[in-house]
Scaffold this motif. Structure first.
Motif, PDB file in Angstrom:
ATOM      1  N   LYS A   1       0.888  -1.171   0.000  1.00  0.00           N
ATOM      2  CA  LYS A   1       0.000   0.000   0.000  1.00  0.00           C
ATOM      3  C   LYS A   1       0.914   1.205   0.000  1.00  0.00           C
ATOM      4  O   LYS A   1       1.620   1.470   0.981  1.00  0.00           O
ATOM      5  CB  LYS A   1      -0.865  -0.063   1.264  1.00  0.00           C
ATOM      6  N   MET A   2       0.935   1.919  -1.123  1.00  0.00           N
ATOM      7  CA  MET A   2       1.899   3.006  -1.318  1.00  0.00           C
ATOM      8  C   MET A   2       1.275   4.366  -0.996  1.00  0.00           C
ATOM      9  O   MET A   2       0.079   4.578  -1.199  1.00  0.00           O
ATOM     10  CB  MET A   2       2.357   3.026  -2.778  1.00  0.00           C
ATOM     11  N   PRO A   3       2.119   5.309  -0.572  1.00  0.00           N
ATOM     12  CA  PRO A   3       1.661   6.701  -0.509  1.00  0.00           C
ATOM     13  C   PRO A   3       1.706   7.292  -1.914  1.00  0.00           C
ATOM     14  O   PRO A   3       2.354   6.719  -2.798  1.00  0.00           O
ATOM     15  CB  PRO A   3       2.701   7.365   0.386  1.00  0.00           C
ATOM     16  N   LEU A   4       1.021   8.414  -2.130  1.00  0.00           N
ATOM     17  CA  LEU A   4       1.043   9.019  -3.467  1.00  0.00           C
ATOM     18  C   LEU A   4       2.459   9.477  -3.797  1.00  0.00           C
ATOM     19  O   LEU A   4       3.143  10.051  -2.948  1.00  0.00           O
ATOM     20  CB  LEU A   4       0.082  10.206  -3.510  1.00  0.00           C
ATOM     21  N   PRO A   5       2.914   9.235  -5.028  1.00  0.00           N
ATOM     22  CA  PRO A   5       4.263   9.703  -5.410  1.00  0.00           C
ATOM     23  C   PRO A   5       4.305  11.230  -5.395  1.00  0.00           C
ATOM     24  O   PRO A   5       3.346  11.889  -5.819  1.00  0.00           O
ATOM     25  CB  PRO A   5       4.448   9.146  -6.820  1.00  0.00           C
ATOM     26  N   SER A   6       5.410  11.766  -4.908  1.00  0.00           N
ATOM     27  CA  SER A   6       5.475  13.223  -4.710  1.00  0.00           C
ATOM     28  C   SER A   6       5.285  13.978  -6.025  1.00  0.00           C
ATOM     29  O   SER A   6       4.664  15.033  -6.053  1.00  0.00           O
ATOM     30  CB  SER A   6       6.794  13.608  -4.040  1.00  0.00           C
ATOM     31  N   GLY A   7       5.778  13.441  -7.101  1.00  0.00           N
ATOM     32  CA  GLY A   7       5.618  14.128  -8.373  1.00  0.00           C
ATOM     33  C   GLY A   7       4.310  13.789  -9.083  1.00  0.00           C
ATOM     34  O   GLY A   7       3.968  14.387 -10.099  1.00  0.00           O
TER      35      GLY A   7
ATOM     36  N   ILE B   1      -0.005  -3.948  -6.088  1.00  0.00           N
ATOM     37  CA  ILE B   1       0.412  -2.588  -5.745  1.00  0.00           C
ATOM     38  C   ILE B   1      -0.813  -1.679  -5.698  1.00  0.00           C
ATOM     39  O   ILE B   1      -1.516  -1.523  -6.709  1.00  0.00           O
ATOM     40  CB  ILE B   1       1.425  -2.057  -6.779  1.00  0.00           C
ATOM     41  N   GLY B   2      -1.070  -1.123  -4.530  1.00  0.00           N
ATOM     42  CA  GLY B   2      -2.199  -0.208  -4.387  1.00  0.00           C
ATOM     43  C   GLY B   2      -1.754   1.110  -3.785  1.00  0.00           C
ATOM     44  O   GLY B   2      -0.607   1.243  -3.333  1.00  0.00           O
ATOM     45  N   TYR B   3      -2.664   2.077  -3.760  1.00  0.00           N
ATOM     46  CA  TYR B   3      -2.325   3.409  -3.258  1.00  0.00           C
ATOM     47  C   TYR B   3      -3.322   3.880  -2.206  1.00  0.00           C
ATOM     48  O   TYR B   3      -4.503   3.538  -2.253  1.00  0.00           O
ATOM     49  CB  TYR B   3      -2.284   4.428  -4.409  1.00  0.00           C
ATOM     50  N   SER B   4      -2.799   4.677  -1.272  1.00  0.00           N
ATOM     51  CA  SER B   4      -3.668   5.435  -0.387  1.00  0.00           C
ATOM     52  C   SER B   4      -3.358   6.918  -0.574  1.00  0.00           C
ATOM     53  O   SER B   4      -2.408   7.280  -1.264  1.00  0.00           O
ATOM     54  CB  SER B   4      -3.479   5.004   1.071  1.00  0.00           C
ATOM     55  N   GLY B   5      -4.172   7.758   0.090  1.00  0.00           N
ATOM     56  CA  GLY B   5      -4.160   9.198  -0.231  1.00  0.00           C
ATOM     57  C   GLY B   5      -5.309   9.373  -1.203  1.00  0.00           C
ATOM     58  O   GLY B   5      -5.136   9.222  -2.418  1.00  0.00           O
TER      59      GLY B   5
END
Lengths: 306, 306
Positions: free
Chosen positions: B163-169, B189-193
């Motif tokens: 569970k990934m954070p949003l990429p800064s760019g 691969i998933g995302y939060s935020g």
């Protein structure tokens, strides 16, 4: 002298793999600090692994301290917890066991805003009914106190001191001037980050909250007294004796290094709480060499040896 | 479908001021998610205040979930703890209660190094004997996973997702390409935020770990399905419906906002755990307006209403 002045020694808290305290080993460390005549003990600080221990084990640590050195040296107890109600319980436990003061860090999971930290501190300070030191330690809590927030907190009943991290630019004089003008004259300002402890005292800080003093109190006290006397030459010489140890603190974190020091000094032989891993052989050898260096300087210079 | 695909809904965990769970309220939130047919529930995530709750209350939360929605929707349980032995206990509790998967964040006090995080994860994954998702959340844990560490962890038995954070760019495409090549084809691969959840799915991520879906599952599911179908125009329209809510998440933190949402939706009326303070009236009114905006778009567009 105020509770929050001079050398405050922060020992590790020896415990087994499940987090059960080794009270005999803790008593040994505390006795060592008391006999060296440090100005206070900082029990259950970051070095004391408070964040890894249950309320029950933390209460046992305070009881062990009061049984061993109570009345002979002031004991300041770390009562940080993620939940305000837990920190309140810990503060009351410390007071009931006879502690002399409290140390409170804004431990958090959800990043906190200033008003939340203010209310948290005011609630715990009121519940504890003991002199309380603000534990400003962004390296572990990741909360940064603004000058304004320290000023507001310094006006709360029972909040009497702050334990600061080293200023990023190394300018103690201007930071101390800002802090002094933002707080009252009775408010005490001390520093942690061992390699800055003596320079901060030389610049006029009130206290050195010292990791190294938790296991090597005599040597840390010699450095403290030199700094308090304004003897810059002696500070320079003694600080150099600690140099290799400071380098290891910066590289591995003082928390990991102190478990090796305790073992090398035959004070206790335990591992840090997992997930923190013990240092490996090569690093341990460097810790041994750093202690030898310290010993050599102190032996040569008619200071108290370890 | 894998456990770690699609929309995973993260509800708050209703509890009183002392941290005692309100099981009836929690059951209501879980039923709401299950009836909306989200793909999984993320119980005791950051939004679920796991870091503020005792082992006993966390076990009660899992038991409540399994009693209420067990077998109808997969339940992924957050088992993060500062101490490895505590995380192991929590993982075993979750497994014993019938959970479907685990979510593990490298919660820490002493900042951790990569090898420590690796050993911590391997130990908990082995103890839990359930599919485990790495919870990469530097905003709360302040630990940043390197690509190399994720790659190493992806080869450990039971570790099946991140569970990934949003990429800064904001560049999901290149980050997903790096992550895919560093992990196996079965690794999810998933995302939060929340404001990046749908864009990440459009770019090919496997899952949206969603705070808003914990209380507004139908609306979040509509956005998820549009993104999964590659319907960029629908995503844009629905994402705009959430716009005011995303703005409030960014300003106040989604954790604080969701307690207001729960109250406004009459799902439960509790405060966040102190030291986190409830939002004040003006902010609460903005949350109400954000929900009205969401409602208006969904009512106009023949999507499922709340």
């Amino acid at each position: 002298m105020s509770l929050f002045q001079g050398l405050s020694a922060f020992p590790i808290t020896p415990a087994d793999a499940s987090g059960r305290l080794d009270t005999a080993a803790l008593a040994r460390l505390l006795k060592n600090i008391e006999e060296a005549r440090a100005d206070s003990i900082g029990l259950l600080g970051s070095t004391g692994a408070y964040a890894f221990l249950t309320r029950q084990e933390r209460r046992r640590a305070v009881e062990t301290a009061m049984d061993t050195v109570g009345g002979k040296i002031p004991v300041i107890v770390g009562v940080g917890a993620i939940r305000t109600s837990d920190a309140v319980d810990l503060a009351r436990d410390a007071k009931a066991a006879g502690a002399d003061g409290l140390l409170l860090a804004p431990v958090s999971y959800t990043p906190l805003v200033d008003d939340e930290v203010f209310e948290h501190f005011a609630t715990v300070a009121d519940a504890g009914q003991l002199p309380l030191c603000i534990y400003n330690n962004p390296g572990t809590t990741r909360f940064t106190f603004s000058l304004d927030l320290i000023s507001r907190l310094s006006k709360v009943v029972n909040i009497e001191a702050v334990k600061m991290p080293l200023p990023s630019g190394g300018d103690f004089t201007s930071e101390l001037a800002s802090l002094r003008s933002a707080t009252g004259s009775a408010f005490r300002i001390g520093y942690s980050g061992d390699w800055g402890g003596a320079p901060a005292l030389l610049a006029g800080s009130d206290a050195w909250y010292s990791v190294v003093a938790g296991l090597l109190p005599s040597q840390a006290l010699a450095l403290t007294r030199a700094a308090q006397a304004g003897d810059a030459a002696a500070v320079e010489r003694l600080d150099a004796a600690f140099g290799p140890l400071w380098a290891l603190f910066k590289e591995f974190g003082s928390f990991r290094v102190m478990y090796v020091v305790a073992s090398l000094l035959n004070l206790c032989d335990v591992d840090p709480p997992r997930p923190v891993l013990p240092l490996k052989d090569q690093a341990r050898q460097r810790v041994a060499a750093a202690l030898d260096h310290l010993d050599a300087v102190f032996s040569a210079g008619c200071m108290q040896a370890r």
